[in-house]
Design an enzyme around this catalytic site. Structure first.
Site, PDB file in Angstrom:
ATOM      1  N   GLU A 174       0.833  -1.198   0.000  1.00 29.49           N
ATOM      2  CA  GLU A 174       0.000   0.000   0.000  1.00 29.49           C
ATOM      3  C   GLU A 174       0.877   1.262   0.000  1.00 29.49           C
ATOM      4  O   GLU A 174       0.628   2.211  -0.748  1.00 29.49           O
ATOM      5  CB  GLU A 174      -0.904  -0.030   1.237  1.00 29.49           C
ATOM      6  CG  GLU A 174      -2.080   0.900   1.170  1.00 29.49           C
ATOM      7  CD  GLU A 174      -2.948   0.788   2.425  1.00 29.49           C
ATOM      8  OE1 GLU A 174      -2.668  -0.062   3.298  1.00 29.49           O
ATOM      9  OE2 GLU A 174      -3.904   1.567   2.525  1.00 29.49           O
TER      10      GLU A 174
HETATM   11  O1  ITT Z   1      -6.915   3.128   3.563  1.00 29.84           O
HETATM   12  P1  ITT Z   1      -7.853   2.595   4.583  1.00 29.84           P
HETATM   13  O2  ITT Z   1      -7.336   2.775   5.968  1.00 29.84           O
HETATM   14  O3  ITT Z   1      -8.326   1.209   4.322  1.00 29.84           O
HETATM   15  O4  ITT Z   1      -9.166   3.540   4.551  1.00 29.84           O
HETATM   16  P2  ITT Z   1      -9.905   4.170   3.284  1.00 29.84           P
HETATM   17  O5  ITT Z   1      -9.163   3.935   2.031  1.00 29.84           O
HETATM   18  O6  ITT Z   1     -11.323   3.765   3.311  1.00 29.84           O
HETATM   19  O7  ITT Z   1      -9.798   5.715   3.647  1.00 29.84           O
HETATM   20  P3  ITT Z   1      -9.918   6.980   2.655  1.00 29.84           P
HETATM   21  O8  ITT Z   1      -8.569   7.422   2.295  1.00 29.84           O
HETATM   22  O9  ITT Z   1     -10.918   6.753   1.592  1.00 29.84           O
HETATM   23  O10 ITT Z   1     -10.529   8.016   3.673  1.00 29.84           O
HETATM   24  C1  ITT Z   1      -9.827   8.315   4.827  1.00 29.84           C
HETATM   25  C2  ITT Z   1     -10.748   8.824   5.854  1.00 29.84           C
HETATM   26  O11 ITT Z   1     -11.263  10.075   5.438  1.00 29.84           O
HETATM   27  C3  ITT Z   1     -12.674  10.083   5.545  1.00 29.84           C
HETATM   28  N1  ITT Z   1     -13.176  11.013   4.523  1.00 29.84           N
HETATM   29  C4  ITT Z   1     -13.495  10.787   3.237  1.00 29.84           C
HETATM   30  N2  ITT Z   1     -13.901  11.915   2.646  1.00 29.84           N
HETATM   31  C5  ITT Z   1     -13.824  12.886   3.580  1.00 29.84           C
HETATM   32  C6  ITT Z   1     -14.101  14.268   3.610  1.00 29.84           C
HETATM   33  O12 ITT Z   1     -14.537  14.910   2.544  1.00 29.84           O
HETATM   34  N3  ITT Z   1     -13.889  14.928   4.744  1.00 29.84           N
HETATM   35  C7  ITT Z   1     -13.443  14.319   5.840  1.00 29.84           C
HETATM   36  N4  ITT Z   1     -13.154  13.024   5.903  1.00 29.84           N
HETATM   37  C8  ITT Z   1     -13.351  12.313   4.790  1.00 29.84           C
HETATM   38  C9  ITT Z   1     -13.089   8.640   5.385  1.00 29.84           C
HETATM   39  O13 ITT Z   1     -14.326   8.420   6.012  1.00 29.84           O
HETATM   40  C10 ITT Z   1     -11.969   7.956   6.125  1.00 29.84           C
HETATM   41  O14 ITT Z   1     -12.192   7.964   7.494  1.00 29.84           O
HETATM   42 CA    CA Z   2      -6.930   3.947   1.493  1.00 29.90          CA
END
Ligand code: ITT
Ligand code: CA
Length: 501
Positions: A174
């Site tokens: 990753e």
């Molecule tokens: O990599 P992993 O840990 O598996 O997680 P993920 O891939 O699902 O994580 P993301 O980068 O998509 O998102 C990171 C975090 O940001 C949050 N997130 C997404 N869009 C957002 C926004 O516009 N404002 C604030 N937080 C947000 C989301 O809910 C996650 O907690």
């Molecule tokens: Ca991610």
């Protein structure tokens, strides 16, 4: 002699005929060259496609990449054509209803079918990579995680694409493929300027990856790549449970621990949430994660009454407790006894780093680390009701957490990874480069399709446009010389000629 002279004088069409024939021949040559050139022209209009599903802890995204069919080994050629956010939570949330994990992908996969031309479907590879959410589920319940992947696989196999597998990728992959993506999209593999590091903040894990000139003391943190004829010695680490959703749980756990013996609802006065924030949450929903084992055993407690205080200094103090910096078995560490060499070069910080810092207006380069902290401190004191009125369009869950997340990001970068006021400005908070989103998916696909060769591919002597222009002017030159030659040799003889005759 007189007869001959008479013929040239009497037949004024003679020269014109020669010129006409010459012109026809020359035009023929030009047409032949032009056909040859067009025939060998790369077929720009033909594209190939690849699909990668990023099955993150918080949600799944489907990315469709596109590249010119004949240029797949040239860097910078692959671009994001389309992306689709799967509705609902990440696939790990379907542990009790695994078949729904497969069904959840339908809408976005149907969109992929429409986006990619039909004749390319069968040769379009599809990869699914699951990250920290599934790593945690696997730790908690291996059978459930396998079931989820099984249904996801079944669902993807029903599509006309070339299914290549669904798996949980490692934290190293990753981190490393996030780094490949940033540098591929910035065209850094071809430039002499060097590479940029990658900082990825997800919901359940966070990754740091950069080229290090140092000998790495831990083999777990070391990855070597040879790309386009250059060797890259990478440091990478993925901190499971340090994504922004899981670290909030860790932080809440630390704050309520002294009161664990209480049997009633727990009232938590939290400096990381805004004044006036008062929400009752089920204990189970907040602490159901293998990251917070201590609390999980005490499920008898009903609710957590979460009350905001809006105090940035106290918030940072609370967040500091999630980093263990008391011991380091290496010459230097980030935190939790994880080796980290000194930071080198610029960094691209994406995913939640961008979402949070962009919302807080802290992505501009004009703010140094001190100004950023002051702005964040002021933001945290904003009453909850004022914020809700100011941002009616923002999801309440996100809005409530920006103070916590911003403070976590500042603390992680400064006290976890050891960024200072001197290199704070080396961090660029980014979401996209060109039209492509930054994340591990593009690097993952480039690697699996062997689209970044170890050695630099032979480049043609001339760019295509230059080649066509050169061919055209050479043909023209040959033609002009041919005409001049004909005119010169066919001109009526001069005085010398007469004398000989
Ligand atoms: O990599 P992993 O840990 O598996 O997680 P993920 O891939 O699902 O994580 P993301 O980068 O998509 O998102 C990171 C975090 O940001 C949050 N997130 C997404 N869009 C957002 C926004 O516009 N404002 C604030 N937080 C947000 C989301 O809910 C996650 O907690
Ligand atoms: Ca991610």
């Amino acid at each position: 002699m007189d007869e001959q002279q008479e013929m040239t004088v009497k037949n004024p069409w003679h020269r014109a005929q020669i010129i006409f024939v010459t012109a026809v021949i020359a035009v023929g040559i030009i047409i032949m060259v032009a056909i040859g050139v067009v025939q060998h022209k790369p077929l720009h209009q033909k594209y190939k496609y690849g699909i990668v599903l990023d099955a993150g802890s918080s949600h799944t995204s489907v990315y469709i990449y596109e590249w010119p069919a004949e240029k797949e080994n040239n860097t910078g050629m692959v671009q994001q054509k389309h992306s689709c956010n799967v509705k609902g939570k990440g696939i790990s949330s379907y542990s009790e209803t695994p078949h729904k994990a497969g069904e959840s992908l339908r809408e976005c996969m149907d969109e992929a079918k429409k986006t990619i031309p039909k004749q390319r479907h069968h040769e379009t590879p599809v990869y699914l990579g699951a990250t920290a959410g599934m790593r945690l589920l696997k730790m908690d319940d291996n059978t459930a995680s396998e079931k989820v992947l099984e249904f996801v696989e079944k669902s993807l196999q029903t599509y006309p694409f070339s299914y290549q597998g669904a798996r949980i990728i490692t934290g190293q992959e990753e981190g490393a493929f996030g780094w490949v993506t940033v540098n591929y999209l910035s065209d850094n593999f071809r430039k002499a300027s060097g590479t940029v590091g990658a900082l990825d903040l997800g919901g359940a894990s966070t990754q740091i990856t950069f080229v290090s000139g140092q000998q790495l003391e831990s083999s777990d943190n070391s990855i070597d790549f040879r790309l386009y004829g250059k060797d890259y010695h990478l440091y990478t680490h993925s901190f499971l449970c340090y994504g922004k959703d899981q670290v909030l749980k860790l932080s809440l756990e630390k704050q309520i621990q002294p009161k664990l013996d209480m049997t009633d609802n727990i009232i938590l006065e939290d400096p990381c949430f805004h004044p006036g924030y008062n929400v009752t949450k089920s204990f189970q929903s907040v602490f159901d994660s293998p990251c917070v084992k201590n609390v999980k055993s005490s499920q008898r407690r009903q609710n957590l009454i979460h009350i905001g205080l809006g105090n940035w200094n106290k918030c940072q103090e609370a967040i500091r407790k999630v980093f263990n910096t008391t011991y380091c078995h290496y010459s230097r560490c980030s935190f939790n006894d994880v080796f980290q060499p000194p930071l080198e070069g610029r960094f691209g910080a994406f995913s939640a780093y961008f979402f949070v810092m962009n919302f807080l207006n802290l992505t501009t380069e004009k703010y140094n680390i001190h100004v950023a902290k002051e702005k964040l401190a002021t933001y945290c004191t904003t009453p909850w009701n004022t914020l809700k009125k100011r941002h009616p369009e923002v999801k309440e869950k996100y809005l409530a957490e920006y103070c916590f997340s911003g403070t976590y990001i500042m603390t992680l970068l400064e006290e976890g990874y050891h960024f200072t006021s001197d290199n704070w400005e080396d961090i660029d908070f980014i979401k996209k480069i060109g039209d492509s989103e930054v994340g591990w998916t593009l690097g993952y696909m480039l690697n699996l399709t062997n689209m970044i060769p170890a050695e630099a591919p032979d480049t043609p002597l001339l760019p295509y446009g230059g080649y066509v222009t050169l061919m055209f002017f050479l043909s023209l030159l040959i033609f002009v010389f041919f005409i001049l030659g004909c005119i010169f040799f066919r001109r009526p003889s001069g005085p010398n000629h007469k004398e000989i005759i």
